[in-house]
Design a protein around this motif. Structure first.
Motif, PDB file in Angstrom:
ATOM      1  N   GLY A  56      -1.026   4.013   8.261  1.00  0.00           N
ATOM      2  CA  GLY A  56      -0.734   4.354   6.919  1.00  0.00           C
ATOM      3  C   GLY A  56      -0.527   2.834   5.678  1.00  0.00           C
ATOM      4  O   GLY A  56      -0.159   2.695   4.797  1.00  0.00           O
ATOM      5  N   LYS A  57      -1.474   1.871   6.241  1.00  0.00           N
ATOM      6  CA  LYS A  57      -1.075   0.518   5.488  1.00  0.00           C
ATOM      7  C   LYS A  57      -2.864   0.473   5.400  1.00  0.00           C
ATOM      8  O   LYS A  57      -3.312   0.110   6.189  1.00  0.00           O
ATOM      9  CB  LYS A  57      -0.789  -0.607   6.509  1.00  0.00           C
ATOM     10  N   SER A  58      -3.253  -0.023   4.268  1.00  0.00           N
ATOM     11  CA  SER A  58      -4.467  -0.851   4.328  1.00  0.00           C
ATOM     12  C   SER A  58      -4.296  -2.408   5.039  1.00  0.00           C
ATOM     13  O   SER A  58      -3.617  -3.502   5.042  1.00  0.00           O
ATOM     14  CB  SER A  58      -4.031  -1.765   2.140  1.00  0.00           C
ATOM     15  N   VAL A  59      -5.739  -2.070   5.182  1.00  0.00           N
ATOM     16  CA  VAL A  59      -6.100  -3.574   6.148  1.00  0.00           C
ATOM     17  C   VAL A  59      -6.959  -3.963   5.213  1.00  0.00           C
ATOM     18  O   VAL A  59      -7.888  -3.166   5.071  1.00  0.00           O
ATOM     19  CB  VAL A  59      -5.677  -3.429   7.390  1.00  0.00           C
ATOM     20  N   LYS A  60      -7.306  -5.591   5.913  1.00  0.00           N
ATOM     21  CA  LYS A  60      -9.098  -5.729   5.761  1.00  0.00           C
ATOM     22  C   LYS A  60      -9.533  -5.919   7.184  1.00  0.00           C
ATOM     23  O   LYS A  60      -9.189  -6.752   7.850  1.00  0.00           O
ATOM     24  CB  LYS A  60      -8.845  -7.431   4.871  1.00  0.00           C
ATOM     25  N   SER A  61     -10.915  -4.703   7.297  1.00  0.00           N
ATOM     26  CA  SER A  61     -11.040  -4.426   8.760  1.00  0.00           C
ATOM     27  C   SER A  61     -12.827  -5.842   9.223  1.00  0.00           C
ATOM     28  O   SER A  61     -12.639  -5.884  10.405  1.00  0.00           O
ATOM     29  CB  SER A  61     -11.953  -3.358   8.956  1.00  0.00           C
ATOM     30  N   CYS A  62     -12.407  -6.837   8.218  1.00  0.00           N
ATOM     31  CA  CYS A  62     -13.059  -8.147   8.259  1.00  0.00           C
ATOM     32  C   CYS A  62     -12.199  -8.917   9.390  1.00  0.00           C
ATOM     33  O   CYS A  62     -13.330  -9.998   9.490  1.00  0.00           O
ATOM     34  CB  CYS A  62     -14.433  -8.494   7.570  1.00  0.00           C
ATOM     35  N   THR A  63     -11.579  -8.505   9.611  1.00  0.00           N
ATOM     36  CA  THR A  63     -10.527  -9.780   9.587  1.00  0.00           C
ATOM     37  C   THR A  63      -9.655  -9.703  11.080  1.00  0.00           C
ATOM     38  O   THR A  63      -8.466 -10.105  11.158  1.00  0.00           O
ATOM     39  CB  THR A  63      -9.926 -11.233   8.841  1.00  0.00           C
ATOM     40  N   PHE A 104     -19.777  -1.878  -4.820  1.00  0.00           N
ATOM     41  CA  PHE A 104     -19.611  -2.709  -3.762  1.00  0.00           C
ATOM     42  C   PHE A 104     -18.496  -2.316  -3.324  1.00  0.00           C
ATOM     43  O   PHE A 104     -17.661  -2.570  -2.136  1.00  0.00           O
ATOM     44  CB  PHE A 104     -20.360  -4.215  -3.919  1.00  0.00           C
ATOM     45  N   CYS A 105     -17.712  -2.897  -4.269  1.00  0.00           N
ATOM     46  CA  CYS A 105     -16.116  -2.889  -3.842  1.00  0.00           C
ATOM     47  C   CYS A 105     -15.234  -1.776  -4.083  1.00  0.00           C
ATOM     48  O   CYS A 105     -14.771  -1.502  -3.507  1.00  0.00           O
ATOM     49  CB  CYS A 105     -15.865  -3.947  -4.183  1.00  0.00           C
ATOM     50  N   THR A 106     -15.980  -0.948  -4.161  1.00  0.00           N
ATOM     51  CA  THR A 106     -16.097   0.581  -4.898  1.00  0.00           C
ATOM     52  C   THR A 106     -15.732   1.845  -3.269  1.00  0.00           C
ATOM     53  O   THR A 106     -13.754   2.097  -4.209  1.00  0.00           O
ATOM     54  CB  THR A 106     -16.817   1.530  -5.213  1.00  0.00           C
ATOM     55  N   PRO A 107     -16.046   1.322  -2.366  1.00  0.00           N
ATOM     56  CA  PRO A 107     -15.178   2.090  -1.325  1.00  0.00           C
ATOM     57  C   PRO A 107     -13.614   1.416  -1.017  1.00  0.00           C
ATOM     58  O   PRO A 107     -13.088   2.078  -0.932  1.00  0.00           O
ATOM     59  CB  PRO A 107     -15.999   1.828   0.085  1.00  0.00           C
ATOM     60  N   GLY A 108     -13.816   0.165  -0.261  1.00  0.00           N
ATOM     61  CA  GLY A 108     -12.034  -0.932  -0.652  1.00  0.00           C
ATOM     62  C   GLY A 108     -11.642  -0.165  -1.670  1.00  0.00           C
ATOM     63  O   GLY A 108     -10.374   0.043  -1.538  1.00  0.00           O
ATOM     64  N   MET A 109     -12.179  -0.294  -2.546  1.00  0.00           N
ATOM     65  CA  MET A 109     -10.873  -0.113  -4.346  1.00  0.00           C
ATOM     66  C   MET A 109     -10.316   1.398  -4.395  1.00  0.00           C
ATOM     67  O   MET A 109      -9.184   0.807  -3.971  1.00  0.00           O
ATOM     68  CB  MET A 109     -11.667  -0.068  -5.679  1.00  0.00           C
ATOM     69  N   ILE A 110     -11.043   2.058  -3.920  1.00  0.00           N
ATOM     70  CA  ILE A 110     -11.127   3.506  -3.793  1.00  0.00           C
ATOM     71  C   ILE A 110      -9.794   3.796  -2.463  1.00  0.00           C
ATOM     72  O   ILE A 110      -8.802   4.420  -2.538  1.00  0.00           O
ATOM     73  CB  ILE A 110     -11.895   4.561  -3.731  1.00  0.00           C
ATOM     74  N   THR A 111     -10.200   3.249  -1.561  1.00  0.00           N
ATOM     75  CA  THR A 111      -8.888   3.011   0.171  1.00  0.00           C
ATOM     76  C   THR A 111      -7.516   2.445  -0.698  1.00  0.00           C
ATOM     77  O   THR A 111      -6.833   3.314   0.270  1.00  0.00           O
ATOM     78  CB  THR A 111      -9.696   2.756   0.940  1.00  0.00           C
ATOM     79  N   ARG A 112      -7.769   1.525  -1.184  1.00  0.00           N
ATOM     80  CA  ARG A 112      -6.355   0.738  -1.711  1.00  0.00           C
ATOM     81  C   ARG A 112      -5.851   2.027  -2.642  1.00  0.00           C
ATOM     82  O   ARG A 112      -4.174   2.259  -2.618  1.00  0.00           O
ATOM     83  CB  ARG A 112      -6.661  -0.614  -2.044  1.00  0.00           C
ATOM     84  N   ALA A 113      -6.301   2.235  -3.384  1.00  0.00           N
ATOM     85  CA  ALA A 113      -5.826   3.129  -4.637  1.00  0.00           C
ATOM     86  C   ALA A 113      -5.154   4.718  -3.611  1.00  0.00           C
ATOM     87  O   ALA A 113      -4.269   4.895  -4.184  1.00  0.00           O
ATOM     88  CB  ALA A 113      -6.708   3.380  -5.623  1.00  0.00           C
ATOM     89  N   TRP A 114      -5.998   5.181  -2.492  1.00  0.00           N
ATOM     90  CA  TRP A 114      -5.360   6.558  -2.258  1.00  0.00           C
ATOM     91  C   TRP A 114      -3.827   5.172  -1.459  1.00  0.00           C
ATOM     92  O   TRP A 114      -3.019   6.502  -2.005  1.00  0.00           O
ATOM     93  CB  TRP A 114      -6.571   6.843  -1.670  1.00  0.00           C
ATOM     94  N   ARG A 115      -4.011   4.917  -0.979  1.00  0.00           N
ATOM     95  CA  ARG A 115      -2.650   4.384  -0.329  1.00  0.00           C
ATOM     96  C   ARG A 115      -1.626   3.871  -1.127  1.00  0.00           C
ATOM     97  O   ARG A 115      -0.765   3.956  -0.673  1.00  0.00           O
ATOM     98  CB  ARG A 115      -3.146   2.890   0.770  1.00  0.00           C
ATOM     99  N   LEU A 116      -2.833   3.299  -1.760  1.00  0.00           N
ATOM    100  CA  LEU A 116      -0.902   2.750  -2.944  1.00  0.00           C
ATOM    101  C   LEU A 116      -0.963   4.073  -3.382  1.00  0.00           C
ATOM    102  O   LEU A 116       0.705   4.227  -4.249  1.00  0.00           O
ATOM    103  CB  LEU A 116      -1.953   1.990  -4.271  1.00  0.00           C
ATOM    104  N   TYR A 130      -0.850  -5.605  -9.591  1.00  0.00           N
ATOM    105  CA  TYR A 130      -1.029  -5.583  -8.391  1.00  0.00           C
ATOM    106  C   TYR A 130      -0.977  -5.391  -7.259  1.00  0.00           C
ATOM    107  O   TYR A 130      -1.603  -5.902  -6.646  1.00  0.00           O
ATOM    108  CB  TYR A 130       1.359  -6.393  -8.325  1.00  0.00           C
ATOM    109  N   GLY A 131      -1.223  -4.385  -7.281  1.00  0.00           N
ATOM    110  CA  GLY A 131      -1.123  -2.935  -5.959  1.00  0.00           C
ATOM    111  C   GLY A 131      -2.379  -3.432  -5.657  1.00  0.00           C
ATOM    112  O   GLY A 131      -3.395  -3.052  -4.648  1.00  0.00           O
ATOM    113  N   ILE A 132      -3.623  -3.372  -6.516  1.00  0.00           N
ATOM    114  CA  ILE A 132      -5.302  -3.648  -6.406  1.00  0.00           C
ATOM    115  C   ILE A 132      -5.235  -5.381  -5.920  1.00  0.00           C
ATOM    116  O   ILE A 132      -6.303  -5.772  -5.487  1.00  0.00           O
ATOM    117  CB  ILE A 132      -5.699  -2.858  -6.854  1.00  0.00           C
ATOM    118  N   SER A 133      -4.520  -6.188  -5.748  1.00  0.00           N
ATOM    119  CA  SER A 133      -4.418  -7.496  -6.278  1.00  0.00           C
ATOM    120  C   SER A 133      -5.705  -8.312  -4.712  1.00  0.00           C
ATOM    121  O   SER A 133      -6.507  -8.946  -5.146  1.00  0.00           O
ATOM    122  CB  SER A 133      -3.819  -8.641  -6.875  1.00  0.00           C
ATOM    123  N   GLY A 134      -5.636  -7.396  -3.906  1.00  0.00           N
ATOM    124  CA  GLY A 134      -6.113  -7.893  -3.192  1.00  0.00           C
ATOM    125  C   GLY A 134      -7.802  -7.666  -2.020  1.00  0.00           C
ATOM    126  O   GLY A 134      -8.495  -7.983  -1.612  1.00  0.00           O
TER     127      GLY A 134
END
Length: 163
Positions: A56-63, A104-116, A130-134
């Protein structure tokens, strides 16, 4: 190097695998599960191309090490579409409102927008920004991304009202 066993649910399916402890979640998803929608962009958590939803939280899976996802519920871009293959409202809005250029950013952007939109079903433009600022987009200037998220919020609101 010894391997460790991990168990998690990815896009609604139980996953069990033996992994090296130093394996990053993004590499596990892409290389072992063949879920290549999430991209590897910067390896420093700045760009957000690797964003997935974890418990239930957006995370950056590269770290994040895959072992840190033990027992987790993970949704990747591949898990956002409807079971029948129809696009989710956020995906459709990105398509209709040209919320991507190079993609290139679209999958991460959509995934974040979905959670937002689950966190805030009716965000203002400022809350969206603000919600997509990461998540960084180097092509669009964000105007169409914001419009797409606004359209998805409106579409989801209409669907909820109809139910």
């Amino acid at each position: 190097m010894s391997k460790t066993q991990v168990n998690m649910t990815v896009n609604g399916k139980a996953v069990e695998a033996a992994v090296e402890p130093r394996t990053l979640l993004i590499h596990f998803l892409r290389e072992q599960l063949n879920l290549t929608g999430s991209h590897i962009g910067c390896d420093t958590s700045h760009c957000g191309a690797c964003t997935v939803d974890l418990n239930g939280k957006s995370v950056k899976s590269c770290t994040m090490f895959v072992g840190q996802a033990e027992g987790a519920e993970i949704t990747t871009i591949e898990g956002i579409a409807q079971e029948d293959g129809a696009l989710h409202a956020v995906q459709e809005a990105f398509r209709q409102h040209h919320g991507l250029q190079c993609g290139f950013c679209t999958p991460g952007m959509i995934t974040r927008a979905w959670r937002l939109l689950q966190e805030n079903p009716a965000p203002t433009e400022e809350e969206i920004r603000y919600g997509i600022s990461g998540n960084l987009c180097r092509c669009t200037g964000y105007q169409n991304i914001v419009r797409a998220i606004q359209a998805a919020a409106a579409d989801l609101s209409v669907k909820e009202a109809a139910e």
